[in-house]
Every structure is written in C-alpha cells, then in structure tokens.
Design a protein around this motif. Sequence first.
Motif: not given
Length: 204
Positions: A166-172, A194-200, A187-190, A95-98
């Motif tokens: 999707t919830g985290s990315v959508g909310a932010l 992603i990075d925070l969720v991936m850690r979990g 894009l940086a925020t999203m 969703s963030l890709s060119a």
Amino acid sequence: MEETRRARKKRQTRELLVRTAFRLFKEQGYEQTTIAQISAEADIATKTFFNYFSGKEDVVFTDAERYYELTLSVIEGRRPGERMGDLLLRTCELSLSAGYMAEGPMAGDRELTDVYRNLLATVPSVQAKGLHVLFDLQRRIADAFVAAFPDEIDRMTALAAVGAMTGSVGALGLVSMEMGQSDEELLATMRRAIDLVMRGLGTL
C-alpha cells in the motif's frame, strides 16, 4: 440484497454531502469551505452533517471504509492453497478494478475525481489525514491476513507486506497525480509499483 428505503435515503444524503463539499472545495478552496456552508448548500442541518462525517477530512476520504469492506471480502475468500503474496496482489488490484471505480459518490464524475486528486496533492491537512487513514487501513487489513493464514504468518510479517504494497502504490499514485498523468497512466504507474513489490514478496 435489496436496499431499504431508509438505507437509500441515507446513501443519497451522504452522496449529496460529498458532491456539495467537493464543488465548494473547487470553487472557493478547501480551507475556506466550512461545514456550515456545506450543510447549507446541501439544504440540511449542520448537526445532520455530523451524523455522516466527523469533519471535512472524512468527506474527502469517504470511500475508505467501503474499500476496506471490499478488501476484507477478498481476504476472507482466500482460495485453497493461495499464498499471502498472491492474495495480497488480488486485494491491491481491487483498487484498480472497474467494479470498484464504478461505485461510490465520485463514480463516473471526472470533475469530482480531479478535485480529489488536487486535494491530495496540494492540501497538507488532507495529506496528513490520508496518512492516518492509510495506516489504519494497513493495520486492519494486516489483521485480516493473520486471520486468513492461521499459524502461517504473524502480525509483524503481515504488517510489513501490507505496508510495502500500500505504501508503494500510494506514493507512486500521489506522484502520478502531481504530474497530472491521465487515468491510464495512473493505473499503469500503480501496476508497476505492484509488480516491483511482488518481486520482493515472492517467497510469501
């Protein structure tokens, strides 16, 4: 595969309806714009509108099905030995890709994109529809993950992982829009989400 004349005409009509609707949303407001007005401005019969959309909310989320199809293609193309967390990351980054951003009715049109963001940030009925679309996509994508990882994950695990991402990315992303951040900041925020969720999800 080359686009047929019929398919091209349908795509062009769909894009015309989307662009016309968004222009009217900007000029006179979402609630004040009727389907009859959209159809008239696009020079098509109102009944033809319903061949493409069931209502105004579907116009706003016209890209949802295309996003699902692109996401499904990534999931179906799971790499040998790829873990769910890594595959989920790849699908979310889509969703963030060119490539994704360069297609669809709003591609390359900053004005339409700004209208879309404003609708998401300010119109309750659009926000409600957005949640419905998001939940539907989450269920469908989770089912695709279960099919891609037979005997490895169950549906509840897939739903939890997909929902977290999707919830985290959508909310932010929504908060970023409300703050009026630039595309780069959005894009940086999203990506941070992603990075925070991936850690979990590191063990998946």
